[in-house]
Motif scaffolding. Structure first.
Motif, PDB file in Angstrom:
ATOM      1  N   ARG A  10      -6.315  45.559 -36.762  1.00  0.00           N
ATOM      2  CA  ARG A  10      -7.560  46.260 -36.109  1.00  0.00           C
ATOM      3  C   ARG A  10      -7.191  47.804 -36.057  1.00  0.00           C
ATOM      4  NH1 ARG A  10     -11.901  43.938 -33.365  1.00  0.00           N
ATOM      5  NH2 ARG A  10     -11.348  41.667 -33.017  1.00  0.00           N
ATOM      6  N   SER A  11      -6.051  48.280 -36.019  1.00  0.00           N
ATOM      7  CA  SER A  11      -5.632  49.618 -36.077  1.00  0.00           C
ATOM      8  C   SER A  11      -5.523  50.130 -37.292  1.00  0.00           C
ATOM      9  CB  SER A  11      -4.329  49.831 -35.088  1.00  0.00           C
ATOM     10  OG  SER A  11      -3.009  49.321 -36.079  1.00  0.00           O
ATOM     11  N   HIS A  12      -5.675  49.487 -38.302  1.00  0.00           N
ATOM     12  CA  HIS A  12      -5.549  49.993 -39.892  1.00  0.00           C
ATOM     13  C   HIS A  12      -6.820  50.892 -40.122  1.00  0.00           C
ATOM     14  CE1 HIS A  12      -5.349  49.892 -44.178  1.00  0.00           C
ATOM     15  NE2 HIS A  12      -4.367  49.324 -44.080  1.00  0.00           N
ATOM     16  N   TRP A  56     -14.623  46.339 -39.003  1.00  0.00           N
ATOM     17  CA  TRP A  56     -13.892  45.070 -38.450  1.00  0.00           C
ATOM     18  C   TRP A  56     -14.944  44.144 -38.251  1.00  0.00           C
ATOM     19  CZ3 TRP A  56      -8.836  43.585 -38.695  1.00  0.00           C
ATOM     20  CH2 TRP A  56      -8.555  42.437 -38.119  1.00  0.00           C
ATOM     21  N   ASP A 113      -4.471  42.575 -33.512  1.00  0.00           N
ATOM     22  CA  ASP A 113      -4.562  43.976 -32.877  1.00  0.00           C
ATOM     23  C   ASP A 113      -3.987  44.917 -33.803  1.00  0.00           C
ATOM     24  OD1 ASP A 113      -5.755  42.969 -30.669  1.00  0.00           O
ATOM     25  OD2 ASP A 113      -4.177  42.910 -29.442  1.00  0.00           O
ATOM     26  N   THR A 119     -11.450  50.471 -39.191  1.00  0.00           N
ATOM     27  CA  THR A 119     -11.602  51.007 -38.091  1.00  0.00           C
ATOM     28  C   THR A 119     -13.163  50.836 -37.498  1.00  0.00           C
ATOM     29  OG1 THR A 119     -10.015  52.822 -38.075  1.00  0.00           O
ATOM     30  CG2 THR A 119     -11.988  53.214 -36.495  1.00  0.00           C
TER      31      THR A 119
END
Length: 318
Positions: A187-189, A196, A184, A193
């Motif tokens: 995934r916020s990088h 992934w 998680d 966005t």
């Protein structure tokens, strides 16, 4: 190290599988190297893929898969010393040390010559390797790195150093309660966005170790700081590209490390490279950032694979 990675990729005809890791004797110990191979016989084309400063060898998985569709090859994708499976290797660090390790790798696998592919800092390693060992170099592909850079003041170099290695040092200091919490976080990088996929997940998990409640991102801080200082302050390492004698190709990502519109290779640097290397092929890859030029949803990995195949063809005609 207890690695929570997904190196065991899908066992089908579209995904090259890493073979048994190769153990390479190097200064201070053994460098573990993964080798992506296509189904069937051992191919004649050898590609040495060198990752960036806070990266790992799994970043090359999608490029290896795409390359197998057009030019079956053996893709050597080491974790550089201080990263991934080789995080425990001691110094020396720096570009010269990585070049020495790569020569040892080629010797160990019996590869007389290889196509050298480097991403970001790895492009400077590839350029120096090609310049110092032209007899081992069939061709060179530089991916968003390896060009001349502007001379930096001490203050500017410190700022860039923090930008390059700061996020990795922060991740290294963070505990993660679960694998999902780590995923998680990644995934916020901003770079991932909209990109992934399984390849990105395999890449980020390759650097995760530990147990529930105490997972952590593994990297040798001394290694990345030394490599960063070496890359930023050693002007000679910006000039090796001028000594490359083999077929040469440069790919630039249109966007930066955080997905920002400012590319890592500025337009002025790209123009200077083109003017100084008229024999080289230069490609500006749209719709990708510094990371997704190699992995994730998008055209990046296929463009890099096509560039490798094109350089291999030029080398075969030379």
């Amino acid at each position: 190290m207890t690695n929570i990675n997904t190196k065991t990729a899908r066992a089908d005809d579209t995904m090259p599988m890493p073979g048994l890791p190769t153990a390479v004797p190097v200064t201070g110990g053994t460098l573990t190297v993964d080798q992506f191979l296509p189904p069937g016989d051992q191919p004649e084309l050898v590609v040495l893929a060198i990752h960036g400063i806070t990266s790992n060898g799994m970043i090359w998985r999608p490029v290896a898969r795409d390359l197998m569709q057009i030019a079956p090859a053996s893709v050597l994708a080491p974790d550089l010393r201080g990263r991934g499976d080789n995080a425990g290797l001691p110094g020396p660090y720096g570009i010269a040390a990585h070049v020495s390790d790569m020569v040892s790798l080629l010797d160990t696998v019996g590869a007389e010559r290889a196509i050298l592919v480097g991403h970001s800092m790895g492009a400077y390693v590839a350029a120096r390797l090609a310049a110092e060992h032209p007899e081992r170099t069939a061709g060179v592909v530089l991916v968003d790195g390896g060009t001349h850079v502007s001379r930096l003041t001490e203050e500017a170099a410190a700022a860039v150093h923090g930008f390059l290695v700061g996020p990795a040092i922060m991740r290294h200091a963070m505990p993660f309660v679960s694998v999902q919490a780590y995923l998680d976080f990644w995934r916020s990088h901003p770079a991932f966005t909209d990109a992934w996929n399984d390849d990105v997940e395999a890449f980020v998990l390759h650097d995760l170790t530990g147990r529930p409640g105490g997972f952590r991102y593994v990297i040798n801080v001394e290694a990345i700081e030394t490599d960063s200082d070496n890359m930023l302050t050693c002007a000679a390492d910006h000039d090796w590209v001028d000594e490359i004698q083999a077929p040469l190709r440069l790919l630039r990502a249109r966007y930066g490390t955080m997905g920002e519109k400012q590319p890592l290779i500025e337009q002025r640097e790209l123009d200077e490279f083109s003017a100084g290397h008229p024999e080289a092929e230069v490609e500006d890859v749209c719709d990708v950032n510094h990371y997704t030029i190699l992995l994730g949803e998008g055209p990046g990995s296929s463009r890099v694979a096509a560039a490798i195949a094109a350089v291999a063809q030029r080398a075969a005609r030379a």
